[in-house]
Structures are given as structure tokens and as C-alpha cells.
Design a protein around this motif. Structure first.
Motif, mmCIF file in Angstrom:
data_model
loop_
_atom_site.group_PDB
_atom_site.id
_atom_site.type_symbol
_atom_site.label_atom_id
_atom_site.label_comp_id
_atom_site.label_asym_id
_atom_site.label_seq_id
_atom_site.Cartn_x
_atom_site.Cartn_y
_atom_site.Cartn_z
ATOM 1 N N PRO A 183 0.679 -1.474 -0.065
ATOM 2 C CA PRO A 183 0.240 -0.089 -0.024
ATOM 3 C C PRO A 183 0.988 1.582 0.235
ATOM 4 N N GLY A 184 0.395 2.061 -1.215
ATOM 5 C CA GLY A 184 1.218 3.422 -1.236
ATOM 6 C C GLY A 184 2.364 3.558 -1.637
ATOM 7 N N THR A 185 2.530 2.190 -2.134
ATOM 8 C CA THR A 185 3.808 2.208 -3.153
ATOM 9 C C THR A 185 3.351 1.990 -5.026
ATOM 10 N N PRO A 186 3.982 2.433 -5.217
ATOM 11 C CA PRO A 186 4.074 1.857 -6.728
ATOM 12 C C PRO A 186 4.340 0.185 -7.327
ATOM 13 N N PRO A 187 4.127 -0.322 -7.603
ATOM 14 C CA PRO A 187 4.796 -1.801 -7.722
ATOM 15 C C PRO A 187 5.099 -2.089 -8.472
ATOM 16 N N THR A 188 6.182 -1.312 -9.366
ATOM 17 C CA THR A 188 7.504 -0.971 -10.098
ATOM 18 C C THR A 188 8.521 -0.915 -8.734
ATOM 19 N N GLU A 189 8.308 -0.149 -7.256
ATOM 20 C CA GLU A 189 9.070 -0.192 -5.979
ATOM 21 C C GLU A 189 9.000 -1.481 -5.550
ATOM 22 N N ALA A 190 7.969 -2.361 -5.033
ATOM 23 C CA ALA A 190 7.933 -3.150 -4.040
ATOM 24 C C ALA A 190 6.692 -3.786 -3.938
ATOM 25 N N LEU A 191 7.371 -4.942 -4.118
ATOM 26 C CA LEU A 191 5.693 -5.944 -4.126
ATOM 27 C C LEU A 191 5.618 -6.918 -1.862
ATOM 28 N N MET A 192 5.005 -7.066 -2.407
ATOM 29 C CA MET A 192 4.469 -7.833 -1.186
ATOM 30 C C MET A 192 3.920 -9.648 -1.658
ATOM 31 N N ARG A 193 5.161 -10.488 -0.816
ATOM 32 C CA ARG A 193 4.417 -11.923 -1.163
ATOM 33 C C ARG A 193 4.124 -12.963 -0.200
ATOM 34 N N HIS A 194 3.443 -13.974 -0.189
ATOM 35 C CA HIS A 194 3.401 -14.731 0.683
ATOM 36 C C HIS A 194 3.380 -15.735 0.512
ATOM 37 N N ASP A 195 4.215 -16.071 0.396
ATOM 38 C CA ASP A 195 4.369 -17.371 0.109
ATOM 39 C C ASP A 195 3.456 -18.436 0.297
ATOM 40 N N GLY A 196 3.930 -19.676 -0.736
ATOM 41 C CA GLY A 196 2.888 -21.474 -0.320
ATOM 42 C C GLY A 196 2.609 -21.624 1.250
ATOM 43 N N LYS A 197 3.471 -21.817 2.237
ATOM 44 C CA LYS A 197 2.888 -21.630 3.339
ATOM 45 C C LYS A 197 2.169 -20.268 3.498
ATOM 46 N N ALA A 198 1.682 -19.231 3.200
ATOM 47 C CA ALA A 198 1.422 -17.443 3.429
ATOM 48 C C ALA A 198 2.337 -17.371 4.732
ATOM 49 N N ARG A 199 3.726 -17.308 4.693
ATOM 50 C CA ARG A 199 4.198 -16.030 5.436
ATOM 51 C C ARG A 199 4.333 -15.113 4.186
ATOM 52 N N PRO A 200 4.561 -14.122 4.884
ATOM 53 C CA PRO A 200 5.022 -12.644 4.471
ATOM 54 C C PRO A 200 6.568 -12.757 3.718
ATOM 55 N N GLN A 201 6.393 -11.952 2.721
ATOM 56 C CA GLN A 201 7.450 -11.461 2.510
ATOM 57 C C GLN A 201 7.714 -9.943 2.171
ATOM 58 N N LEU A 202 9.291 -9.568 1.960
ATOM 59 C CA LEU A 202 8.870 -8.941 1.082
ATOM 60 C C LEU A 202 10.140 -8.104 0.314
ATOM 61 N N TRP A 203 9.532 -7.862 -1.246
ATOM 62 C CA TRP A 203 10.809 -7.384 -2.476
ATOM 63 C C TRP A 203 11.022 -6.238 -2.418
ATOM 64 N N VAL A 204 11.548 -5.372 -3.285
ATOM 65 C CA VAL A 204 11.788 -4.467 -3.598
ATOM 66 C C VAL A 204 13.082 -4.503 -4.628
ATOM 67 N N LYS A 205 12.774 -2.568 -5.685
ATOM 68 C CA LYS A 205 13.654 -2.409 -6.854
ATOM 69 C C LYS A 205 15.048 -2.478 -6.519
ATOM 70 N N PRO A 206 15.969 -3.248 -6.379
ATOM 71 C CA PRO A 206 17.243 -2.390 -6.010
ATOM 72 C C PRO A 206 17.703 -1.537 -6.943
ATOM 73 N N GLN A 207 18.549 -0.478 -5.398
ATOM 74 C CA GLN A 207 19.154 0.412 -6.059
ATOM 75 C C GLN A 207 20.741 0.616 -5.637
ATOM 76 N N ASP A 208 21.009 1.328 -7.059
ATOM 77 C CA ASP A 208 22.690 1.374 -6.828
ATOM 78 C C ASP A 208 23.116 2.014 -4.988
ATOM 79 N N LYS A 209 24.081 1.139 -4.550
ATOM 80 C CA LYS A 209 24.511 2.231 -3.151
ATOM 81 C C LYS A 209 24.847 3.739 -3.289
#
Length: 232
Positions: free
Chosen positions: A59-85
Motif C-alpha cells: 500500500p502506498g508504493t508503486p508496484p514497480t518499486e516494491a511488492l509483498m509476497r505470501h509464499d505457499g505457506k502464507a508467510r509474508p515477504q517484502l521484495w523491492v527494486k534494487p538501487q545502486d548504493k
């Protein structure tokens, strides 16, 4: 579940997937970097190793920048677009805070059980960004562990090319997630580092069932070989 317990579950989930406990064949399914949308789709397929999950917007974040994932056991994960440090602006911590809030937890703490934490990519962010990859899994890890790994192996990875394929957690990923305090610097023998890491994994407080890892000489040999890969 309080925030400390939630964070611990994030670490344990990754360790379980790395150990192959989530897969009937004992395969490592700890996915940490996806190069393109093809692999996002694969991780939603029921028959794919570590798949059967579902993706949703943060919520509040463009899908190109970050997504939530719930795996096959419904465990939540956060995935984000990588940036150069060199271009980083602190958005990872903001995404993590939004992720935690969406799951119903209080604001994330910067220190848990004496560990000072930093929200970090589980695959080197600069390496992924320079290769144009899509998403990298993110979670807080111990600051010192992150620095020890980032200043050695991850620094090398950032300046290398890379095959366009997804990546899974390795023993080195697990080192920083579990708070390993050993140095990976060239002055240290890779076999000694590997032995120390294996001892740490058994004592770090996360569950590593007996008999899941190979005998120490075999498992340690593979970890030492992985460390050596970054010293070429």
C-alpha cells in the motif's frame, strides 16, 4: 506476535527454505533475487519449487518499486527494486515500515535483543541494480554482520557481471541474517571462517535440525569454496 518475534520468524523462514525444509526433495528454495517478471510469475506457480505464493501491492508504493509476497505457506515477504548504493535514499527502511504496518505490527525497532539492525537486500543491491534486475528480497539484519559481508564478498559482486537468472540464499546470506560476527577478509583462512560459521549456525538460537546439514568437513568445504570464489 510482537515485532521481535515477527522478525525472528522472517529469519527462521529464510533458514528453513535454505536448508530445504520447505521442499519434499530437500531443495534450497530460499529465493532472494529475481531478474524479470517471468520469475515473478514462476513463484506464483503451485508446482514450482518454493512457489504457490501470491503477490500483492505494498500500500502506498508503486508496484514497480516494491511488492509483498505470501509464499505457499502464507508467510509474508517484502521484495523491492534494487538501487545502486551510491544513489540510495533510504527508501528500503520506509518500505519495510509500510510492510510491517500492513501486517498489523507496531513500527519496526532499530534494535532487537541487543542487535542493531539495518534493512538490507539479501542479494547485493548494487550488483542487482547494475544488472537491471527487477526485485530483491529485503529484511532487517544485524548491522555489523551486514557490514562484514558487504565490505568483502558483496563489494566484489557489485563489480562483476552476472548471468541473467534468479538467485537463492547461500551460506553467506545466512551468515548475515543470523548475525554472524566473523570476518570474511582475505587474511582469514576460508576453512576457519566456514568452521566458525557452522558453529554459529548451531548456536544462534534459530532452529537448525540435526542431520540437515552435511557433515562439517563436507559442508565446511563447500562454504570455504564459496568464500574462495570471491577471492579470485
Amino acid at each position: 506476535m510482537d515485532y521481535a518475534s515477527f522478525l525472528r520468524s522472517q529469519w527462521q523462514d529464510l533458514v528453513d527454505a535454505w536448508l530445504g525444509l520447505d521442499d519434499r526433495l530437500g531443495m534450497n528454495t530460499a529465493w532472494i533475487a529475481l531478474p524479470d517478471l517471468t520469475w515473478v510469475a514462476k513463484l506464483a506457480e503451485p508446482g514450482f519449487p518454493g512457489g504457490a505464493g501470491r503477490w500483492s501491492p505494498l500500500p502506498g508504493t508503486p508496484p514497480t518499486e516494491a511488492l509483498m509476497r505470501h509464499d505457499g505457506k502464507a508467510r509474508p515477504q517484502l521484495w523491492v527494486k534494487p538501487q545502486d548504493k551510491e544513489e540510495g535514499d533510504g527508501r528500503y527502511a520506509a518500505y519495510w515500515a509500510a510492510f510491517v504496518k500492513q501486517l498489523g505490527h507496531a513500527a519496526p525497532a532499530s534494535e532487537v535483543a541487543g542487535q542493531k539492525l539495518a534493512v538490507d537486500h539479501l542479494f547485493p543491491e548494487t550488483a542487482a541494480a547494475r544488472r537491471g534486475w527487477l526485485l530483491v528480497r529485503t529484511m532487517p539484519v544485524d548491522r555489523r554482520s551486514n557490514s562484514l559481508l558487504g565490505s568483502t564478498t558483496e563489494k566484489v559482486d557489485a563489480n562483476r557481471g552476472g548471468v541473467h537468472r534468479p538467485r537463492k540464499a547461500t551460506a553467506l546470506t545466512i551468515a548475515k541474517v543470523t548475525g554472524f560476527q566473523g570476518s570474511f577478509a582475505r587474511r582469514h583462512d576460508p576453512k576457519a571462517i566456514a568452521a566458525a560459521l557452522l558453529a554459529h549456525l548451531r548456536a544462534c538460537g534459530l532452529v537448525v535440525p540435526d542431520g540437515v546439514l552435511l557433515p562439517d568437513d563436507e559442508e565446511g568445504g563447500m562454504i570455504a569454496g564459496l568464500i574462495g570464489f570471491y577471492r579470485r
